[in-house]
Motif scaffolding. Structure first.
Motif, mmCIF file in Angstrom:
data_model
loop_
_atom_site.group_PDB
_atom_site.id
_atom_site.type_symbol
_atom_site.label_atom_id
_atom_site.label_comp_id
_atom_site.label_asym_id
_atom_site.label_seq_id
_atom_site.Cartn_x
_atom_site.Cartn_y
_atom_site.Cartn_z
ATOM 1 N N ALA A 272 0.820 -1.214 0.000
ATOM 2 C CA ALA A 272 0.000 0.000 0.000
ATOM 3 C C ALA A 272 0.853 1.263 0.000
ATOM 4 N N SER A 273 1.975 1.255 0.708
ATOM 5 C CA SER A 273 2.829 2.442 0.758
ATOM 6 C C SER A 273 3.395 2.767 -0.626
ATOM 7 N N VAL A 274 3.729 1.746 -1.400
ATOM 8 C CA VAL A 274 4.239 1.950 -2.761
ATOM 9 C C VAL A 274 3.112 2.439 -3.662
ATOM 10 N N ARG A 275 1.952 1.808 -3.562
ATOM 11 C CA ARG A 275 0.794 2.239 -4.378
ATOM 12 C C ARG A 275 0.457 3.693 -4.097
ATOM 13 N N ASN A 276 0.470 4.083 -2.835
ATOM 14 C CA ASN A 276 0.143 5.468 -2.484
ATOM 15 C C ASN A 276 1.175 6.446 -3.037
ATOM 16 N N ALA A 277 2.449 6.080 -2.982
ATOM 17 C CA ALA A 277 3.504 6.954 -3.480
ATOM 18 C C ALA A 277 3.434 7.122 -4.997
ATOM 19 N N LEU A 278 3.047 6.057 -5.698
ATOM 20 C CA LEU A 278 3.017 6.101 -7.164
ATOM 21 C C LEU A 278 1.755 6.746 -7.717
ATOM 22 N N GLY A 279 0.697 6.760 -6.935
ATOM 23 C CA GLY A 279 -0.556 7.349 -7.410
ATOM 24 C C GLY A 279 -1.219 6.481 -8.466
ATOM 25 N N ARG A 280 -1.983 7.128 -9.324
ATOM 26 C CA ARG A 280 -2.711 6.419 -10.368
ATOM 27 C C ARG A 280 -1.728 5.793 -11.363
ATOM 28 N N MET A 281 -2.049 4.575 -11.803
ATOM 29 C CA MET A 281 -1.205 3.846 -12.745
ATOM 30 C C MET A 281 -1.946 3.696 -14.070
ATOM 31 N N GLN A 282 -1.194 3.757 -15.165
ATOM 32 C CA GLN A 282 -1.772 3.597 -16.494
ATOM 33 C C GLN A 282 -1.133 2.388 -17.175
ATOM 34 N N PHE A 283 -1.981 1.510 -17.714
ATOM 35 C CA PHE A 283 -1.483 0.332 -18.420
ATOM 36 C C PHE A 283 -0.694 0.777 -19.648
ATOM 37 N N VAL A 284 0.494 0.168 -19.834
ATOM 38 C CA VAL A 284 1.357 0.508 -20.964
ATOM 39 C C VAL A 284 1.417 -0.644 -21.966
ATOM 40 N N MET A 285 1.718 -1.850 -21.476
ATOM 41 C CA MET A 285 1.858 -2.984 -22.392
ATOM 42 C C MET A 285 1.887 -4.305 -21.645
ATOM 43 N N GLU A 286 1.692 -5.351 -22.414
ATOM 44 C CA GLU A 286 1.879 -6.720 -21.943
ATOM 45 C C GLU A 286 3.073 -7.265 -22.706
ATOM 46 N N LEU A 287 3.973 -7.942 -22.004
ATOM 47 C CA LEU A 287 5.120 -8.504 -22.698
ATOM 48 C C LEU A 287 5.559 -9.799 -22.061
ATOM 49 N N GLU A 288 6.238 -10.602 -22.859
ATOM 50 C CA GLU A 288 6.806 -11.864 -22.398
ATOM 51 C C GLU A 288 8.227 -11.578 -21.930
ATOM 52 N N VAL A 289 8.511 -11.850 -20.662
ATOM 53 C CA VAL A 289 9.854 -11.634 -20.123
ATOM 54 C C VAL A 289 10.550 -12.993 -20.089
ATOM 55 N N THR A 290 11.430 -13.188 -21.045
ATOM 56 C CA THR A 290 12.201 -14.424 -21.144
ATOM 57 C C THR A 290 13.611 -14.152 -20.623
ATOM 58 N N PRO A 291 14.355 -15.201 -20.293
ATOM 59 C CA PRO A 291 15.737 -14.981 -19.820
ATOM 60 C C PRO A 291 16.598 -14.237 -20.845
ATOM 61 N N GLU A 292 16.296 -14.399 -22.128
ATOM 62 C CA GLU A 292 17.089 -13.759 -23.174
ATOM 63 C C GLU A 292 16.654 -12.323 -23.471
ATOM 64 N N ARG A 293 15.499 -11.945 -22.997
ATOM 65 C CA ARG A 293 14.948 -10.634 -23.344
ATOM 66 C C ARG A 293 15.778 -9.513 -22.736
ATOM 67 N N ARG A 294 16.070 -8.527 -23.555
ATOM 68 C CA ARG A 294 16.783 -7.336 -23.080
ATOM 69 C C ARG A 294 15.741 -6.270 -22.757
ATOM 70 N N LEU A 295 15.811 -5.750 -21.556
ATOM 71 C CA LEU A 295 14.921 -4.681 -21.126
ATOM 72 C C LEU A 295 15.723 -3.398 -21.014
ATOM 73 N N ALA A 296 15.079 -2.264 -21.222
ATOM 74 C CA ALA A 296 15.782 -0.982 -21.261
ATOM 75 C C ALA A 296 16.479 -0.644 -19.948
ATOM 76 N N ARG A 297 15.794 -0.817 -18.817
ATOM 77 C CA ARG A 297 16.370 -0.361 -17.545
ATOM 78 C C ARG A 297 16.327 -1.398 -16.439
ATOM 79 N N SER A 298 16.003 -2.612 -16.775
ATOM 80 C CA SER A 298 15.956 -3.669 -15.760
ATOM 81 C C SER A 298 16.579 -4.933 -16.330
#
Length: 90
Positions: A29-55
């Motif tokens: 709840a503390s994280v949800r409150n700090a972030l406020g309203r959330m907007q859906f961006v995308m659905e993606l498959e996270v595989t071990p080989e997948r390169r993510l921009a910042r994670s």
């Protein structure tokens, strides 16, 4: 592993990856409150080989499996070379 990605409308460059769509109950709840309203961006498959921009895909997958969510924060100013003053202002 499927991930559902949401962006915070309050905190720039802050994203939450969820293991199940709209399952914000897994996020403290503390994280949800700090972030406020959330907007859906995308659905993606996270595989071990997948390169993510910042994670790292392995970290995201681990957090989704154990917590049901992964929080991606913006890079720190020290880590972002484009955030500093380049001395080009007239």
């Amino acid at each position: 592993m499927q991930a559902f990605v949401y962006k915070s409308l309050r905190k720039d460059d802050t994203y939450v990856f969820l293991a199940a769509r709209d399952d914000f109950e897994r996020v403290p709840a503390s994280v949800r409150n700090a972030l406020g309203r959330m907007q859906f961006v995308m659905e993606l498959e996270v595989t071990p080989e997948r390169r993510l921009a910042r994670s790292d895909a392995a970290t995201v997958r681990g957090n989704l499996a154990t917590r049901g969510f992964h929080l991606q924060m913006p890079p720190s100013a020290a880590a972002d070379p484009l955030s500093g003053d380049w001395g080009t202002d007239a």
